[in-house]
Design a protein around this motif. Structure first.
Motif, PDB file in Angstrom:
ATOM      1  N   UNK A 214      14.638  10.500   5.364  1.00 30.03           N
ATOM      2  CA  UNK A 214      13.209  10.475   5.687  1.00 30.03           C
ATOM      3  C   UNK A 214      12.476  11.578   4.936  1.00 30.03           C
ATOM      4  N   UNK A 215      13.059  12.761   4.922  1.00 28.89           N
ATOM      5  CA  UNK A 215      12.396  13.900   4.285  1.00 28.89           C
ATOM      6  C   UNK A 215      12.345  13.772   2.767  1.00 28.89           C
ATOM      7  N   UNK A 216      13.401  13.278   2.156  1.00 30.92           N
ATOM      8  CA  UNK A 216      13.463  13.283   0.688  1.00 30.92           C
ATOM      9  C   UNK A 216      12.826  12.062   0.038  1.00 30.92           C
ATOM     10  N   UNK A 217      12.616  10.981   0.818  1.00 31.78           N
ATOM     11  CA  UNK A 217      12.169   9.715   0.226  1.00 31.78           C
ATOM     12  C   UNK A 217      10.728   9.358   0.583  1.00 31.78           C
ATOM     13  N   UNK A 218       9.905  10.336   0.889  1.00 32.47           N
ATOM     14  CA  UNK A 218       8.537  10.064   1.334  1.00 32.47           C
ATOM     15  C   UNK A 218       7.777   9.206   0.330  1.00 32.47           C
ATOM     16  N   UNK A 219       7.829   9.582  -0.929  1.00 37.26           N
ATOM     17  CA  UNK A 219       7.079   8.861  -1.960  1.00 37.26           C
ATOM     18  C   UNK A 219       7.554   7.421  -2.097  1.00 37.26           C
ATOM     19  N   UNK A 220       8.855   7.223  -2.231  1.00 44.51           N
ATOM     20  CA  UNK A 220       9.383   5.875  -2.439  1.00 44.51           C
ATOM     21  C   UNK A 220       9.216   5.001  -1.204  1.00 44.51           C
ATOM     22  N   UNK A 221       9.388   5.578  -0.015  1.00 37.64           N
ATOM     23  CA  UNK A 221       9.225   4.795   1.205  1.00 37.64           C
ATOM     24  C   UNK A 221       7.812   4.219   1.298  1.00 37.64           C
ATOM     25  N   UNK A 222       6.815   5.015   0.881  1.00 37.68           N
ATOM     26  CA  UNK A 222       5.437   4.547   0.980  1.00 37.68           C
ATOM     27  C   UNK A 222       5.065   3.607  -0.161  1.00 37.68           C
TER      28      UNK A 222
END
Length: 359
Positions: A214-222
């Protein structure tokens, strides 16, 4: 699928080999775990992971309308239910219209397309293995469906609170901790006290790994999946609207929430370490297989603490290949007693740059 009815190209041995190869494509990190386990646990975990990955791929699919996603996840749950007439073929027929074209499929979607092959291979495992895997896999699928329905109007997940974040992480990862614990306790002789301790901290192991994601993938998740897992209440503290989570003008505020999430994840390290200190090494289970993702999580938390903005910009937050190699080597060479020293060393600096860190 009885052997007599199975095409020669999908003989049980070929199916199992295909499943092991598929894990390599969908998750290099989890592939390290599967490769580090011995048989038969390597195949048990491989199949359990692929079953769960099918549900996860459907839940992440932003090209499928939320109501259809939820329906697919509930049909997948029914296909796993031994008392339901729904089978993998029914699910494959339902998900078929949503599959990307064959020449455009990612490794994840290749597994979804081959759900009947995965299920046929899974059904060839011993009954006690299937009984260990099915309940947590079903809980994952139905939990995901609940979340998709909860945020159907938004078109993607929008986690509101820390409590809801933990609930979501439980469904997608805490259930995997339970799955693993079901396997190692069902297949080995484990006294009640040890089993109780394992179940107490199994969820924490899964929560740690998912919170790191969750913390490291903020950009890709959105940008790729239209999901925001950083809690709205934490973003609000920094004046960041969820719909602008990766906007350049909010980079500093979002990075602050990434740091907050990193600290929250760090709170599960002790429980995960306790799990490693108690997990029985039965039926091909190895300590190194679970030490590797744990120590890589420690390293990723270090990188997140130093560069939280990289999770927002899309630059990426991860440990280097050199450090991964050093961690894998150390996990094979050291036992449970070395866990605190390895953790401390990796938390302080990249492991491959710390000479004699575990000596």
């Amino acid at each position: 699928m009885p052997d007599a009815d199975r095409p020669a190209a999908t003989h049980p041995d070929a199916d199992l080999a295909w499943c092991h190869e598929a894990v390599q494509g969908v998750s290099r990190t989890f592939a390290l775990t599967v490769d580090t386990l011995d048989e038969p646990m390597s195949s048990y975990i491989c199949l359990g992971y692929l079953v769960c990955r099918i549900a996860d791929t459907v839940e992440d699919a932003d090209h499928i309308a939320p109501d259809e996603q939820a329906a697919l996840l509930r049909e997948f749950d029914a296909a796993l239910d031994p008392d339901d007439d729904t089978d993998a073929g029914d699910f494959r027929a339902s998900v078929g219209p949503h599959l990307p074209p064959a020449d455009e499929r990612s490794a994840d979607w290749e597994v979804v397309a081959a759900v009947e092959r995965v299920f046929a291979t899974f059904e060839g495992l011993p009954p006690e293995v299937r009984r260990a895997v099915v309940p947590p896999a079903r809980e994952m699928a139905t939990g995901m469906a609940d979340f998709v329905e909860r945020y159907a109007d938004e078109g993607g997940l929008r986690i509101e609170t820390r409590r809801e974040l933990e609930e979501y992480c439980y469904y997608v990862a805490g259930t995997v901790g339970t799955l693993i614990t079901n396997l190692v306790t069902a297949l080995g002789t484990v006294d009640d006290e040890r089993a109780d301790r394992l179940y107490e901290v199994a969820e924490e192991f899964g929560l740690l790994l998912q919170l790191v994601n969750v913390a490291k993938d903020v950009h890709d998740d959105y940008t790729e999946e239209n999901n925001v897992y950083l809690p709205a209440e934490w973003l609000e503290d920094e004046g960041v609207p969820q719909e602008e989570v990766v906007a350049p003008e909010h980079r500093e505020g979002t990075a602050s929430v990434v740091s907050r999430t990193t600290e929250y994840a760090r709170g599960f390290l002790d429980g995960a370490q306790t799990y490693l200190e108690h997990v029985p090494l039965v039926e091909g289970n190895t300590l190194a297989a679970w030490t590797i993702p744990y120590l890589l999580a420690v390293g990723t938390l270090r990188e997140l603490s130093e560069h939280p903005e990289r999770a927002v910009t899309g630059e990426g937050v991860k440990v280097s290949r050199e450090e991964v190699f050093a961690v894998v080597t150390a996990a094979h060479e050291h036992g449970r007693d070395a866990l605190p020293r390895l953790r401390e060393s990796i938390a302080a600096q990249p492991f491959h740059t710390a000479p004699s860190a575990a000596d």
